[in-house]
Motif scaffolding. Structure first.
Motif, PDB file in Angstrom:
ATOM      1  N   GLN A   1       0.839  -1.201   0.000  1.00  0.00           N
ATOM      2  CA  GLN A   1       0.000   0.000   0.000  1.00  0.00           C
ATOM      3  C   GLN A   1       0.879   1.259   0.000  1.00  0.00           C
ATOM      4  O   GLN A   1       0.586   2.230  -0.690  1.00  0.00           O
ATOM      5  CB  GLN A   1      -0.928   0.007   1.224  1.00  0.00           C
ATOM      6  CG  GLN A   1      -1.745  -1.253   1.404  1.00  0.00           C
ATOM      7  CD  GLN A   1      -2.681  -1.520   0.243  1.00  0.00           C
ATOM      8  OE1 GLN A   1      -3.347  -0.613  -0.238  1.00  0.00           O
ATOM      9  NE2 GLN A   1      -2.727  -2.752  -0.216  1.00  0.00           N
TER      10      GLN A   1
ATOM     11  N   ASP B   1       0.489   8.907  10.076  1.00  0.00           N
ATOM     12  CA  ASP B   1      -0.846   8.399  10.390  1.00  0.00           C
ATOM     13  C   ASP B   1      -1.336   7.430   9.315  1.00  0.00           C
ATOM     14  O   ASP B   1      -2.139   6.557   9.587  1.00  0.00           O
ATOM     15  CB  ASP B   1      -1.843   9.531  10.626  1.00  0.00           C
ATOM     16  CG  ASP B   1      -2.131  10.362   9.394  1.00  0.00           C
ATOM     17  OD1 ASP B   1      -1.221  10.550   8.571  1.00  0.00           O
ATOM     18  OD2 ASP B   1      -3.282  10.837   9.273  1.00  0.00           O
ATOM     19  N   ARG B   2      -0.814   7.536   8.078  1.00  0.00           N
ATOM     20  CA  ARG B   2      -1.155   6.563   7.031  1.00  0.00           C
ATOM     21  C   ARG B   2      -0.651   5.185   7.445  1.00  0.00           C
ATOM     22  O   ARG B   2      -1.358   4.190   7.335  1.00  0.00           O
ATOM     23  CB  ARG B   2      -0.527   7.001   5.702  1.00  0.00           C
ATOM     24  CG  ARG B   2      -0.606   5.968   4.594  1.00  0.00           C
ATOM     25  CD  ARG B   2      -1.992   5.839   4.021  1.00  0.00           C
ATOM     26  NE  ARG B   2      -1.941   5.069   2.774  1.00  0.00           N
ATOM     27  CZ  ARG B   2      -2.740   4.050   2.531  1.00  0.00           C
ATOM     28  NH1 ARG B   2      -3.681   3.711   3.376  1.00  0.00           N
ATOM     29  NH2 ARG B   2      -2.638   3.390   1.399  1.00  0.00           N
ATOM     30  N   CYS B   3       0.570   5.135   7.939  1.00  0.00           N
ATOM     31  CA  CYS B   3       1.142   3.866   8.415  1.00  0.00           C
ATOM     32  C   CYS B   3       0.323   3.331   9.587  1.00  0.00           C
ATOM     33  O   CYS B   3      -0.003   2.141   9.633  1.00  0.00           O
ATOM     34  CB  CYS B   3       2.598   4.061   8.833  1.00  0.00           C
ATOM     35  SG  CYS B   3       3.674   4.542   7.479  1.00  0.00           S
ATOM     36  N   ALA B   4      -0.009   4.200  10.525  1.00  0.00           N
ATOM     37  CA  ALA B   4      -0.776   3.771  11.700  1.00  0.00           C
ATOM     38  C   ALA B   4      -2.147   3.229  11.284  1.00  0.00           C
ATOM     39  O   ALA B   4      -2.605   2.213  11.829  1.00  0.00           O
ATOM     40  CB  ALA B   4      -0.936   4.938  12.669  1.00  0.00           C
ATOM     41  N   LYS B   5      -2.787   3.874  10.320  1.00  0.00           N
ATOM     42  CA  LYS B   5      -4.101   3.407   9.856  1.00  0.00           C
ATOM     43  C   LYS B   5      -3.987   2.047   9.169  1.00  0.00           C
ATOM     44  O   LYS B   5      -4.860   1.187   9.340  1.00  0.00           O
ATOM     45  CB  LYS B   5      -4.725   4.425   8.905  1.00  0.00           C
ATOM     46  CG  LYS B   5      -5.247   5.653   9.618  1.00  0.00           C
ATOM     47  CD  LYS B   5      -5.802   6.670   8.634  1.00  0.00           C
ATOM     48  CE  LYS B   5      -6.229   7.935   9.368  1.00  0.00           C
ATOM     49  NZ  LYS B   5      -6.664   8.989   8.443  1.00  0.00           N
ATOM     50  N   LEU B   6      -2.919   1.862   8.400  1.00  0.00           N
ATOM     51  CA  LEU B   6      -2.715   0.560   7.763  1.00  0.00           C
ATOM     52  C   LEU B   6      -2.550  -0.533   8.812  1.00  0.00           C
ATOM     53  O   LEU B   6      -3.146  -1.607   8.713  1.00  0.00           O
ATOM     54  CB  LEU B   6      -1.504   0.599   6.838  1.00  0.00           C
ATOM     55  CG  LEU B   6      -1.697   1.326   5.516  1.00  0.00           C
ATOM     56  CD1 LEU B   6      -0.356   1.511   4.813  1.00  0.00           C
ATOM     57  CD2 LEU B   6      -2.673   0.576   4.620  1.00  0.00           C
TER      58      LEU B   6
ATOM     59  N   ALA C   1      -3.599  -0.449  11.916  1.00  0.00           N
ATOM     60  CA  ALA C   1      -4.873  -0.599  12.633  1.00  0.00           C
ATOM     61  C   ALA C   1      -5.882  -1.415  11.824  1.00  0.00           C
ATOM     62  O   ALA C   1      -6.723  -2.111  12.394  1.00  0.00           O
ATOM     63  CB  ALA C   1      -5.441   0.776  12.968  1.00  0.00           C
ATOM     64  N   SER C   2      -5.786  -1.355  10.492  1.00  0.00           N
ATOM     65  CA  SER C   2      -6.740  -2.086   9.646  1.00  0.00           C
ATOM     66  C   SER C   2      -6.334  -3.534   9.410  1.00  0.00           C
ATOM     67  O   SER C   2      -7.052  -4.281   8.752  1.00  0.00           O
ATOM     68  CB  SER C   2      -6.873  -1.381   8.288  1.00  0.00           C
ATOM     69  OG  SER C   2      -5.710  -1.582   7.500  1.00  0.00           O
ATOM     70  N   TYR C   3      -5.208  -3.942   9.959  1.00  0.00           N
ATOM     71  CA  TYR C   3      -4.647  -5.239   9.593  1.00  0.00           C
ATOM     72  C   TYR C   3      -5.539  -6.422   9.965  1.00  0.00           C
ATOM     73  O   TYR C   3      -5.720  -7.339   9.162  1.00  0.00           O
ATOM     74  CB  TYR C   3      -3.251  -5.419  10.174  1.00  0.00           C
ATOM     75  CG  TYR C   3      -2.485  -6.475   9.433  1.00  0.00           C
ATOM     76  CD1 TYR C   3      -2.149  -6.290   8.097  1.00  0.00           C
ATOM     77  CD2 TYR C   3      -2.145  -7.669  10.025  1.00  0.00           C
ATOM     78  CE1 TYR C   3      -1.474  -7.256   7.389  1.00  0.00           C
ATOM     79  CE2 TYR C   3      -1.470  -8.640   9.321  1.00  0.00           C
ATOM     80  CZ  TYR C   3      -1.143  -8.425   8.007  1.00  0.00           C
ATOM     81  OH  TYR C   3      -0.488  -9.389   7.302  1.00  0.00           O
TER      82      TYR C   3
ATOM     83  N   TYR D   1      -9.344  -4.556  -0.250  1.00  0.00           N
ATOM     84  CA  TYR D   1      -8.161  -3.831   0.148  1.00  0.00           C
ATOM     85  C   TYR D   1      -7.100  -3.894  -0.917  1.00  0.00           C
ATOM     86  O   TYR D   1      -6.138  -3.303  -0.948  1.00  0.00           O
ATOM     87  CB  TYR D   1      -7.614  -4.379   1.481  1.00  0.00           C
ATOM     88  CG  TYR D   1      -8.603  -4.228   2.599  1.00  0.00           C
ATOM     89  CD1 TYR D   1      -8.776  -2.992   3.194  1.00  0.00           C
ATOM     90  CD2 TYR D   1      -9.374  -5.287   3.029  1.00  0.00           C
ATOM     91  CE1 TYR D   1      -9.696  -2.823   4.212  1.00  0.00           C
ATOM     92  CE2 TYR D   1     -10.276  -5.120   4.049  1.00  0.00           C
ATOM     93  CZ  TYR D   1     -10.442  -3.900   4.634  1.00  0.00           C
ATOM     94  OH  TYR D   1     -11.357  -3.741   5.642  1.00  0.00           O
TER      95      TYR D   1
END
Length: 145
Positions: free
Chosen positions: A85, A119-124, A126-128, A145
């Motif tokens: 991503q 925050d893009r990394c954190a959201k990725l 968190a969505s794992y 995804y």
């Protein structure tokens, strides 16, 4: 197969061999040193996406010879591999800048990588778990995804 008879996009045996050797060089120059730099010692599990150059005999032998634990992973599953991503984000950002030569491309890649939002990394991350559940439900097929 003669090289001219290969399906479009299919690498030749020579290209595949070169790619596998390049992967071995990358592993040799980076993997164990990165583990040391991150203070992981030997307590890490290496994840790769089962691309043919990653599963080539030379790559597998390097990982085995260096006692690297490799995570079992479904083939060709970019929706489960979070770095894919980020690569897509980077590729799109660099493409918008139209680099005209190799040095410019390298500079653009470094600059755009540094700009990728934390925050893009954190959201990725968190969505794992949702991504994993979707992958299981799809029995390894593509997900949204």
């Amino acid at each position: 197969w003669r090289e001219e008879n290969l399906p479009e996009g299919q690498p030749s045996l020579q290209q595949s061999t070169n790619q596998a050797c390049m992967v071995e060089d990358i592993l040799d120059e980076n993997l164990l040193q990165s583990a040391l730099d991150l203070r992981l010692g030997r307590r890490f599990i290496f994840q790769q996406d089962n691309d043919p150059k990653h599963t080539a005999k030379i790559s597998k032998e390097w990982l085995q010879d260096n006692s690297v634990n490799v995570l079992e992973w479904p083939s060709q599953s970019p929706d489960l591999n979070l770095i894919e991503q980020l690569w897509r984000d980077l590729k799109m950002a660099v493409h918008r800048r139209f680099p005209s030569n190799l040095m410019e491309l390298e500079r653009c890649c470094k600059e755009e990588w540094a700009k990728l939002a934390k925050d893009r990394c954190a959201k990725l991350v968190a969505s794992y778990s949702t991504r994993l559940e979707a992958g299981i439900a799809a029995k390894g097929a593509s997900t949204k995804y």
